[in-house]
Design an enzyme around this catalytic site. Structure first.
Site, PDB file in Angstrom:
ATOM      1  N   SER A  44       0.852  -1.193   0.000  1.00 21.53           N
ATOM      2  CA  SER A  44       0.000   0.000   0.000  1.00 21.53           C
ATOM      3  C   SER A  44       0.887   1.243   0.000  1.00 21.53           C
ATOM      4  O   SER A  44       0.406   2.361  -0.195  1.00 21.53           O
ATOM      5  CB  SER A  44      -0.936   0.001   1.217  1.00 21.53           C
ATOM      6  OG  SER A  44      -0.206  -0.219   2.411  1.00 21.53           O
ATOM      7  N   ASP A  87       5.720  -6.945   2.401  1.00 23.01           N
ATOM      8  CA  ASP A  87       4.968  -7.463   1.252  1.00 23.01           C
ATOM      9  C   ASP A  87       5.893  -7.800   0.097  1.00 23.01           C
ATOM     10  O   ASP A  87       6.802  -7.020  -0.229  1.00 23.01           O
ATOM     11  CB  ASP A  87       3.996  -6.386   0.749  1.00 23.01           C
ATOM     12  CG  ASP A  87       2.572  -6.639   1.190  1.00 23.01           C
ATOM     13  OD1 ASP A  87       2.220  -7.805   1.466  1.00 23.01           O
ATOM     14  OD2 ASP A  87       1.812  -5.664   1.261  1.00 23.01           O
ATOM     15  N   LYS A 115       4.833 -11.301   3.096  1.00 21.60           N
ATOM     16  CA  LYS A 115       3.393 -11.558   2.880  1.00 21.60           C
ATOM     17  C   LYS A 115       3.146 -11.694   1.385  1.00 21.60           C
ATOM     18  O   LYS A 115       3.709 -10.917   0.597  1.00 21.60           O
ATOM     19  CB  LYS A 115       2.543 -10.428   3.460  1.00 21.60           C
ATOM     20  CG  LYS A 115       1.042 -10.596   3.197  1.00 21.60           C
ATOM     21  CD  LYS A 115       0.188  -9.694   4.054  1.00 21.60           C
ATOM     22  CE  LYS A 115       0.095  -8.275   3.589  1.00 21.60           C
ATOM     23  NZ  LYS A 115      -0.434  -8.094   2.223  1.00 21.60           N
ATOM     24  N   GLU A 181      -8.849  -9.427   4.156  1.00 25.54           N
ATOM     25  CA  GLU A 181      -9.173  -8.035   3.815  1.00 25.54           C
ATOM     26  C   GLU A 181     -10.568  -7.931   3.210  1.00 25.54           C
ATOM     27  O   GLU A 181     -10.896  -8.652   2.257  1.00 25.54           O
ATOM     28  CB  GLU A 181      -8.124  -7.482   2.829  1.00 25.54           C
ATOM     29  CG  GLU A 181      -8.427  -6.046   2.415  1.00 25.54           C
ATOM     30  CD  GLU A 181      -7.255  -5.312   1.786  1.00 25.54           C
ATOM     31  OE1 GLU A 181      -6.120  -5.843   1.764  1.00 25.54           O
ATOM     32  OE2 GLU A 181      -7.488  -4.178   1.314  1.00 25.54           O
TER      33      GLU A 181
HETATM   34  O1  KIV Z   1      -0.324  -3.353   1.673  1.00 28.02           O
HETATM   35  C1  KIV Z   1      -0.902  -3.321   2.764  1.00 28.02           C
HETATM   36  O2  KIV Z   1      -0.801  -2.362   3.550  1.00 28.02           O
HETATM   37  C2  KIV Z   1      -1.726  -4.477   3.108  1.00 28.02           C
HETATM   38  C3  KIV Z   1      -2.652  -4.326   4.265  1.00 28.02           C
HETATM   39  C4  KIV Z   1      -3.750  -3.420   3.937  1.00 28.02           C
HETATM   40  C5  KIV Z   1      -3.102  -5.626   4.762  1.00 28.02           C
HETATM   41  O3  KIV Z   1      -1.660  -5.462   2.454  1.00 28.02           O
END
Ligand code: KIV
Length: 289
Positions: A44, A87, A115, A181
């Site tokens: 994000s 991520d 993730k 989510e």
């Molecule tokens: O990228 C992010 O911040 C996320 C969260 C919203 C779970 O994947």
């Protein structure tokens, strides 16, 4: 002991886990001071910081740079053992080989886990064999934004059952936790009860083992607050006022004030202005009239 044990401990103790998705050292330090259990360096980043309108343009170099900053922020806090999950961005886990190479790079920069969105048993098993801790992400998965018809997932029994099966596969394949989510509360609660690993919800109701929100939403930096989030401060307004005051004071000449700078002592000032006069004279002499 890895800081990731917090996910299992919180589930076992039925004590809600708090996670924040953030991208820089000062915010990480503040989140640690605030008592957050875990930090996600989410992709994000693309929307929140880099000015994109989706997460798709976020690259591995973006993630490495911001993960490094967050890790340094945690280390500079009084809670050096806060779990950091990073991520894997869009396209960076398209093949197991690429996923492992990119995940290793994020772990080497200091993340404790990565993730990934969706379910790919072959990929998850290969990553587990390499010793890479993986957090899953189900429901609305922003990297697949081009495929979704609507944001909220699990409004029908059929989709709810599919999500529950996917969550079970993630657990079987070694994921240590899963983000849910924009999943309906009933489905999220069912998945949480069915899994031994922790669920971390964002827009998935209070029935998850923990919650995650994006930093900009929590501190009120986002231009609008989404239904799934809440702003506990209005930082945008505070920053706006600070910037307006700065601009105003520069324009009216009241900033910088004498105390914002440094001066020579009298002797050096006299010498400097004498040398300055000489320089000006020499320069004038050189002018071709
Ligand atoms: O990228 C992010 O911040 C996320 C969260 C919203 C779970 O994947």
């Amino acid at each position: 002991m890895t800081p990731l044990h917090i996910f299992a401990r919180k589930k076992r103790d039925k004590s809600p886990l708090s996670m924040l998705s953030l991208y820089d050292a000062p915010s990480a330090q503040i989140a640690c001071e605030a008592g957050a259990d875990a930090i996600l360096v989410g992709d994000s980043l693309g929307n929140a910081i880099l000015g994109y309108d989706s997460t798709l343009p976020v690259t591995m170099s973006d993630m490495l740079r911001h993960t490094g900053a967050v890790v340094r922020g945690v280390k500079s806090s009084s809670r050096v053992d806060v779990a950091v999950v990073a991520d894997l961005p869009f396209g960076s886990y398209a093949t197991p080989k690429r996923a492992i190479k990119n995940a290793v790079a994020l772990l080497q920069i200091g993340a404790h886990a990565v993730k990934i969105e969706g379910v790919n048993p072959d990929l998850l098993q290969k990553m587990a064999r390499e010793g890479i801790p993986v957090m899953g992400h189900l429901g609305f998965t922003p990297q697949s934004v081009l495929q979704f018809e609507s944001v909220v997932q699990g409004k029908t029994s059929e989709v709810g059952q599919r999500l529950a099966r996917q969550a079970a596969v993630l657990e079987e394949c070694g994921a240590f936790a899963v983000v849910l989510e924009a999943v309906t509360g009933e489905v999220a609660q069912h998945i949480t009860a069915q899994l031994k690993i922790a669920t971390v919800g964002i827009g998935a109701g209070a029935g998850c083992d923990g919650q995650v929100l994006v930093w900009n939403d929590v501190v009120g930096l986002s231009p609008q607050t989404f239904k799934l989030a809440k702003a506990w401060a209005n930082t945008r307004q505070i920053w706006l006022e600070a910037a307006q005051n700065y601009v105003g004071e520069v324009q009216n000449g009241s900033f910088p004030a004498p105390e914002n700078g440094w001066n020579m002592n009298d002797e050096e000032r006299a010498k400097f202005s004498a040398s300055h006069d000489e320089i000006e004279i020499e320069t004038l002499d050189e002018q071709p009239f």
